[in-house]
Design a protein around this motif. Sequence first.
Motif, PDB file in Angstrom:
ATOM      1  N   GLU A 396      48.850  10.752   2.246  1.00 53.82           N
ATOM      2  CA  GLU A 396      47.681  11.228   2.961  1.00 53.82           C
ATOM      3  C   GLU A 396      46.446  10.484   2.441  1.00 53.82           C
ATOM      4  OE1 GLU A 396      47.687  13.459   5.468  1.00 53.82           O
ATOM      5  OE2 GLU A 396      49.878  13.412   5.321  1.00 53.82           O
ATOM      6  N   PRO A 397      45.359  10.492   3.223  1.00 51.86           N
ATOM      7  CA  PRO A 397      44.145   9.781   2.775  1.00 51.86           C
ATOM      8  C   PRO A 397      43.676  10.189   1.382  1.00 51.86           C
ATOM      9  CG  PRO A 397      43.929  10.421   5.065  1.00 51.86           C
ATOM     10  CD  PRO A 397      45.205  11.034   4.581  1.00 51.86           C
ATOM     11  N   LYS A 398      43.812  11.462   1.044  1.00 51.39           N
ATOM     12  CA  LYS A 398      43.353  11.947  -0.266  1.00 51.39           C
ATOM     13  C   LYS A 398      44.177  11.362  -1.417  1.00 51.39           C
ATOM     14  CE  LYS A 398      46.152  16.156   0.195  1.00 51.39           C
ATOM     15  NZ  LYS A 398      47.179  15.797  -0.769  1.00 51.39           N
ATOM     16  N   ASP A 399      45.388  10.884  -1.120  1.00 51.17           N
ATOM     17  CA  ASP A 399      46.255  10.343  -2.171  1.00 51.17           C
ATOM     18  C   ASP A 399      45.876   8.920  -2.563  1.00 51.17           C
ATOM     19  OD1 ASP A 399      47.814  12.679  -2.044  1.00 51.17           O
ATOM     20  OD2 ASP A 399      49.016  11.843  -0.402  1.00 51.17           O
ATOM     21  N   LEU A 400      45.156   8.227  -1.687  1.00 47.63           N
ATOM     22  CA  LEU A 400      44.902   6.802  -1.905  1.00 47.63           C
ATOM     23  C   LEU A 400      44.053   6.532  -3.139  1.00 47.63           C
ATOM     24  CD1 LEU A 400      44.333   5.496   1.723  1.00 47.63           C
ATOM     25  CD2 LEU A 400      46.283   5.072   0.244  1.00 47.63           C
ATOM     26  N   LEU A 401      43.179   7.460  -3.476  1.00 44.17           N
ATOM     27  CA  LEU A 401      42.314   7.261  -4.647  1.00 44.17           C
ATOM     28  C   LEU A 401      43.135   7.054  -5.904  1.00 44.17           C
ATOM     29  CD1 LEU A 401      39.393   7.217  -5.690  1.00 44.17           C
ATOM     30  CD2 LEU A 401      39.597   9.673  -6.094  1.00 44.17           C
ATOM     31  N   ASP A 402      44.267   7.764  -5.996  1.00 44.70           N
ATOM     32  CA  ASP A 402      45.095   7.701  -7.198  1.00 44.70           C
ATOM     33  C   ASP A 402      46.099   6.551  -7.177  1.00 44.70           C
ATOM     34  OD1 ASP A 402      43.886  10.002  -8.278  1.00 44.70           O
ATOM     35  OD2 ASP A 402      45.221  11.312  -7.125  1.00 44.70           O
ATOM     36  N   ILE A 403      46.502   6.120  -6.000  1.00 46.82           N
ATOM     37  CA  ILE A 403      47.603   5.152  -5.938  1.00 46.82           C
ATOM     38  C   ILE A 403      47.177   3.722  -5.641  1.00 46.82           C
ATOM     39  CG2 ILE A 403      49.224   6.936  -5.209  1.00 46.82           C
ATOM     40  CD1 ILE A 403      49.068   5.747  -2.359  1.00 46.82           C
ATOM     41  N   LYS A 404      45.923   3.506  -5.211  1.00 44.32           N
ATOM     42  CA  LYS A 404      45.565   2.161  -4.752  1.00 44.32           C
ATOM     43  C   LYS A 404      45.601   1.124  -5.871  1.00 44.32           C
ATOM     44  CE  LYS A 404      40.594   3.182  -4.815  1.00 44.32           C
ATOM     45  NZ  LYS A 404      39.391   3.303  -3.960  1.00 44.32           N
ATOM     46  N   ILE A 405      45.422   1.531  -7.136  1.00 42.68           N
ATOM     47  CA  ILE A 405      45.472   0.547  -8.222  1.00 42.68           C
ATOM     48  C   ILE A 405      46.862  -0.058  -8.364  1.00 42.68           C
ATOM     49  CG2 ILE A 405      43.602   1.643  -9.513  1.00 42.68           C
ATOM     50  CD1 ILE A 405      45.751   2.616 -11.505  1.00 42.68           C
TER      51      ILE A 405
END
Length: 574
Positions: A396-405
């Motif tokens: 979900e969009p909210k998950d991207l903050l944690d996984i984009k690295i």
Amino acid sequence: MDINNATKDLLGIKEDDDKDIYLSDFFEKQSECRQFYRDLFQSGFVKNRVVSFIKKDGKKIFVSVSSVLTDDQKNNVKFIDGTLEDYTEQISIQKERDLLISDLQNSVSLLNRPINEFIKAVPRCDFNLSALEAIKIMAREKSETILLTKDSEKEIGIVTLTDLKNRLLSNEADLNLPVLNYMSSPLISINHLSSIYNALVCLSEKNVHHLLVKNEESHIVGIINSGELQKAFHLTYLFFIRKIQDAESISEINSALAQAMHIVYGLIKECRSASEITRMTTVIADAVLKSLIQLIIKDIGEPPVSFAFITLGSEGREEQTLSTDQDNAIVFDECEVEILNSVQNYFLKFGQKVSEGLDTIGFRYCRGNVMAKNPQWCQPLSVWKNYFTEWITKAEPKDLLDIKIFFDLRFVYGNNTLIEDLQKHINHITSSSSSFFIYMADSILQTHIPEGANKLKTVFDIKSLMLPIVDLARLYSLKHQIKISNTLKRLELIHKKNIISHSGYTNILQAYNFLLQLRFKHQALQISEHKIPDNNIDPQKQSDIDLIIIKKTVSIIEDFQNKVKLDFKGTLAG
């Protein structure tokens, strides 16, 4: 001038020459002499002033002069009382050090250049052709190497003239045999955008003398020769990492790291390009990590299966600054279910020691616990493939903050084929997942410019201001199957693919370079003031020109956010 015996020896004054001698007689430069007396009579004292003197025998020395102006109460006459200290050796050491650092910095600048000018065409022939015919082709093409192909297209190996000569000298070669018999395989290659430093490291680690060069489509476009690289550049660049590589303890690594960082500070002080500075911080960080890993393996024993140690985030993008934490993970090879627990326990222990060692050296623990010591990020290749499949297809969009690295991963140590396999999987999954890119685009559009950067009235986090540029470079790179993780190189390839205009590329490139340099200068100043470096920029302490560029940078970022909205959302409407 009344002088003691030690001062006489220092200045080369003989016993019968000590009359009518004045301090001013020994100054090599009259400008230094005038300044010394001017400061002395204005302030009443001069402390530790280093000047050059000419001794009685004509030899030049450096002395540290400390003097006080005093009065004779009876006659109201001013006297100069003070000491001289021989400073010649210290000056010599400092000059040698400055010369060495300058030499290293120049080497860094050269090594940061791309390998383009060293790429040469490489002839090809069918692997069944005789060795003699292959040599004739090499002679005609004036090449020391030839690439062997199968079915006219598939490259399967390489033959060098040196290898053939050695075989002939030892009577082990029959030139009528197929050239396949003298082939070296597998092929070792490097990306055409790599730096000279990358090429030298690869040549050294693989213990080869030639590297094939591939373009973005993984097609071989030429070859580079180690001899030509080494002739062109004296290998002084190895000096500052050799100490790190040869360290036998964490304390030795730490000591060598402190010395190496002087080169980075020098590059910042000279206002070198952001790419040069980040290249150097990456070189040093990689050397530290590799040396630490080797010490730990020596301590706990060889790994039970092959593995790859990867870095993520800013280190994965080769964009470490002077204030950084560690983001890393371990991908290990598949193994039987019966030994999976023991294999993972080894790598968790290994990851724990690496993370602890990095923290001791100065690379802080990751606040989000994205480290190899975390069981979640210490997994076999199959689990990592599942991670990326879930993230790309179901996040979900909210998950991207944690996984984009994790999409900025970079191989550092171990078995690179594991990471190549993982990268292929990532490219395959992203090629058929449009929703993933829409979510990534949303995360960029929802990133707010820090208020301090917008209004230039309050302190702002420069890392937050840079974030949209990093994110959009990642977004377009993943969308267009660009395999490089460095932001500047990503932007370059995005531009070459005509995804952004020339003016847009120039603007965003200059903006990102400016922000990186401003961040480095800020952190270097804090370190010089014995403060912990951070990313908090105070607009009140910046020059008028810098403030104008910051404001322009904000405008450039907003323009690109509009481009992202148009490219991925199909509209400019809010």
